[in-house]
Design a protein around this motif. Structure first.
Motif, short mmCIF file in Angstrom:
data_model
loop_
_atom_site.label_atom_id
_atom_site.label_comp_id
_atom_site.label_asym_id
_atom_site.label_seq_id
_atom_site.Cartn_x
_atom_site.Cartn_y
_atom_site.Cartn_z
N PHE A 367 -16.71 -25.86 -34.20
CA PHE A 367 -16.14 -24.52 -34.06
C PHE A 367 -14.63 -24.56 -34.34
CE2 PHE A 367 -14.74 -21.02 -31.04
CZ PHE A 367 -15.17 -19.99 -31.84
N LEU A 368 -13.95 -25.54 -33.75
CA LEU A 368 -12.51 -25.68 -33.96
C LEU A 368 -12.18 -26.09 -35.39
CD1 LEU A 368 -11.53 -27.44 -30.60
CD2 LEU A 368 -11.21 -25.02 -31.21
N VAL A 369 -13.04 -26.92 -35.98
CA VAL A 369 -12.82 -27.36 -37.35
C VAL A 369 -12.92 -26.18 -38.32
CG1 VAL A 369 -13.85 -28.67 -39.26
CG2 VAL A 369 -13.44 -29.78 -37.06
N VAL A 370 -13.91 -25.33 -38.12
CA VAL A 370 -14.05 -24.16 -38.99
C VAL A 370 -12.82 -23.26 -38.86
CG1 VAL A 370 -15.41 -22.10 -39.51
CG2 VAL A 370 -16.57 -24.22 -38.89
N ILE A 371 -12.36 -23.08 -37.62
CA ILE A 371 -11.15 -22.28 -37.38
C ILE A 371 -9.96 -22.89 -38.12
CG2 ILE A 371 -9.47 -21.59 -35.62
CD1 ILE A 371 -11.84 -21.39 -33.65
N PHE A 372 -9.83 -24.22 -38.04
CA PHE A 372 -8.72 -24.92 -38.70
C PHE A 372 -8.84 -24.81 -40.22
CE2 PHE A 372 -7.19 -28.85 -40.71
CZ PHE A 372 -5.84 -28.75 -40.41
N PHE A 373 -10.06 -25.05 -40.74
CA PHE A 373 -10.28 -24.98 -42.19
C PHE A 373 -9.96 -23.60 -42.74
CE2 PHE A 373 -12.49 -28.13 -44.97
CZ PHE A 373 -12.17 -29.25 -44.22
N ASN A 374 -10.16 -22.57 -41.90
CA ASN A 374 -9.94 -21.21 -42.36
C ASN A 374 -8.47 -20.95 -42.68
OD1 ASN A 374 -11.31 -18.82 -43.03
ND2 ASN A 374 -10.56 -17.80 -41.20
N PHE A 375 -7.58 -21.79 -42.14
CA PHE A 375 -6.17 -21.66 -42.46
C PHE A 375 -5.93 -21.96 -43.94
CE2 PHE A 375 -1.80 -23.15 -42.88
CZ PHE A 375 -1.10 -22.24 -42.10
N VAL A 377 -8.75 -22.49 -46.35
CA VAL A 377 -9.81 -21.92 -47.20
C VAL A 377 -10.30 -20.64 -46.54
CG1 VAL A 377 -11.97 -22.38 -48.41
CG2 VAL A 377 -10.47 -24.28 -47.79
N VAL A 378 -9.68 -19.50 -46.91
CA VAL A 378 -9.98 -18.24 -46.23
C VAL A 378 -11.32 -17.67 -46.67
CG1 VAL A 378 -9.14 -15.91 -45.79
CG2 VAL A 378 -7.52 -17.79 -45.98
N SER A 379 -11.72 -17.91 -47.90
CA SER A 379 -12.96 -17.34 -48.43
C SER A 379 -14.16 -17.74 -47.56
CB SER A 379 -13.19 -17.82 -49.86
OG SER A 379 -14.49 -17.52 -50.29
N GLY A 380 -14.86 -16.74 -47.02
CA GLY A 380 -16.02 -17.01 -46.17
C GLY A 380 -17.13 -17.71 -46.93
N SER A 381 -17.48 -17.20 -48.12
CA SER A 381 -18.55 -17.82 -48.89
C SER A 381 -18.11 -19.17 -49.44
CB SER A 381 -18.97 -16.89 -50.03
OG SER A 381 -17.85 -16.54 -50.84
N GLY A 382 -16.85 -19.28 -49.88
CA GLY A 382 -16.35 -20.55 -50.42
C GLY A 382 -16.34 -21.65 -49.38
N LYS A 383 -15.93 -21.30 -48.18
CA LYS A 383 -15.90 -22.28 -47.09
C LYS A 383 -17.32 -22.67 -46.67
CE LYS A 383 -13.85 -20.95 -43.30
NZ LYS A 383 -13.46 -19.77 -44.07
N ALA A 384 -18.24 -21.71 -46.76
CA ALA A 384 -19.64 -22.01 -46.44
C ALA A 384 -20.20 -23.06 -47.40
CB ALA A 384 -20.48 -20.74 -46.50
N MET A 385 -19.83 -22.96 -48.69
CA MET A 385 -20.28 -23.94 -49.69
C MET A 385 -19.79 -25.34 -49.36
SD MET A 385 -22.01 -22.10 -51.85
CE MET A 385 -22.13 -20.47 -52.57
N ILE A 386 -18.62 -25.41 -48.75
CA ILE A 386 -18.02 -26.71 -48.42
C ILE A 386 -18.60 -27.27 -47.13
CG2 ILE A 386 -15.87 -27.88 -47.80
CD1 ILE A 386 -14.41 -25.75 -49.51
#
Length: 470
Positions: A367-375, A377-386
């Motif tokens: 949960f915290l990693v996704v929050i951090f990554f969002n800083f 990689v803002v794209s929701g779909s792009g981050k999902a691919m990763i």
């Protein structure tokens, strides 16, 4: 006087400077974090590029980030963000025609008369409306409507922060709950093999909880500042706003039939865009086309001069140019991370770290990693691919339901889209609404902390009830 003292203290740097600093951080990390990559292949059935989580290798950085690469990324970021930027320019131009025609002012005057004594109901209604927009996937697509909602809330006598929060927080909680949000829920579920939009009832319940929390928080602030304007985050502006409201003699615009039809057309734009995005698979080009059609519709229904309307359209679009650049600069961060090839390395290290931890700790860390990554990689779909190709198998190893892993991803992704300064959408909304980023953080940080806490509790509940299908 208070505002003058505030300016002498620490001030957030301009958003462009913040993006340059984050880009510089990526350059520094590129010299510290080794480059690596997972094997990738295109799924012939879905057309989605998938990661083979069993094949990872460290590589020599194909092209280290050079001086010209750093600044060229700004240009490339704007170009790659062109679809979003153009849609917002078209929307801003069309809505400015509506604004200059007097239709918006006439509609607001009519609404304010009807809303007399029902101010809180209007705030709750707008918060709910924007949350519905968010939960069907309206991120940047909902931004053009924020200034319209703000005009209503400020007309009710509330400050600019209350007005901005009513709509923006609505988008945030709706997008996070993601009941039928293809960009996070849909993409994530397709990657891990779940039926699209399965677990819908849980997401709707989550949305209701998020709405209640946000409603209480915003109304408390709204009531406090309305009783004592000095407690407003934008106290100086708010006092001036109230004084102007007392002394100004407004010439009320006539709410003619043509203006009513023009505003009904705006509702049609919203409904049509939502239907097109969900049912017809529309993207930014089609949404831009909707606003272009709406601009022509306004010229015809309001009997405007086509040439004058064209000038107005250009003027409205130009107001968004500084914000459009901010969206492109946000994309530049991702471009440099791709060039440095450090995203896969970070994900690989994460999967190795969590393979020996318990399920609840794993859920919290992810949960915290996704929050951090969002800083970055803002794209929701792009981050999902990763992330989802890693989170899915990791969940299977640790006995965590795949649906729960999707919830972890979407809850970690959504809220900070409206908090991190690297979010182009947030910067667009702030720019269009004339809201200072520092003021927004001062208001929203506590709210988003509460929402994140509630979101993690919901994740834990989802885990213990075995939210399915798996």
């Amino acid at each position: 006087m208070a505002n003058e003292k505030k300016r002498k203290g620490f001030n957030f740097p301009h958003v462009y400077i913040m993006f340059l600093l984050v880009m510089l951080l990526v350059v520094i990390l590129s010299w510290i974090v080794p480059s690596g990559q997972y094997e990738r292949s295109v799924n012939p059935d879905t057309g989605i590029t998938e990661l083979n989580t069993n094949v990872f290798e460290y590589v020599d950085q194909a092209k280290p980030i050079g001086f010209m690469d750093f600044f060229s990324a700004l240009h490339t970021g704007v170009v790659q963000s062109g679809d979003i930027i153009v849609m917002l320019l078209f929307a801003s131009g069309a809505l400015y025609i509506l604004e200059k025609s007097g239709a918006i002012a006439a509609g607001i005057h009519k609404l304010l008369r009807v809303a007399d004594g029902k101010e809180k109901l209007i705030i709750v209604s707008l918060l709910t409306l924007f949350s519905i927009m968010g939960t069907i996937g309206f991120g940047e697509g909902g931004i053009p409507f924020i200034p319209l909602a703000m005009a209503v809330v400020m007309g009710l006598g509330y400050d600019r922060i209350t007005a901005f929060a009513t709509s923006t927080v609505g988008l945030a909680i709706g997008f996070t709950a993601g009941a039928v949000n293809f960009y996070t829920t849909g993409v994530s579920q397709s990657i891990v093999g779940l039926p699209i939009y399965s677990g819908l009832s849980f997401r709707i319940i989550s949305l209701v909880i998020f709405i209640l929390i946000s409603m209480i928080y915003i109304l408390r602030y709204a009531n406090k500042t309305k009783k004592d304007p000095a407690k407003s985050i934008v106290a100086g502006e708010y006092v001036e706003q109230l004084e102007n409201a007392k002394t100004a003699e407004y010439e009320e615009e006539a709410f003619t039939l043509s203006r009513k039809i023009a505003l009904l057309g705006l509702v049609g734009v919203l409904v049509g865009s939502a239907y097109g995005a969900i049912q017809l698979g529309w993207g930014m080009p089609q949404l831009s086309a909707v606003y272009a059609i709406y601009a022509v519709f306004l010229v015809l229904i309001l009997r405007l001069s086509p040439s004058e309307a064209a000038v107005t359209f250009g003027t409205g679009a130009s107001r968004l140019l500084p914000t459009a650049l901010a969206i492109g600069f946000a994309r530049s961060v991702m471009i440099l991370m791709d060039q440095a090839q450090i995203i896969d390395t970070a994900v690989h290290a994460l999967s190795g770290l969590l393979s020996s931890t318990g399920s609840i700790i794993t859920l919290l860390v992810l949960f915290l990693v996704v929050i951090f990554f969002n800083f970055f990689v803002v794209s929701g779909s792009g981050k999902a691919m990763i992330l989802m190709p890693i989170m899915g198998p990791l969940g299977k190893i640790l006995g965590i339901n795949q649906q729960v892993m999707v919830v972890v991803y979407q809850f970690g992704d959504g809220f900070t889209n409206y908090l991190w300064p690297t979010s182009g959408g947030l910067m667009a909304a702030l720019g269009m609404s004339n809201v200072n980023y520092a003021d927004w953080v001062k208001f929203s940080l506590k709210l988003f902390m509460i929402l994140h806490f509630a979101a993690f509790l919901l994740i834990v509940i989802a885990h213990y009830i075995g939210l399915g299908p798996s």
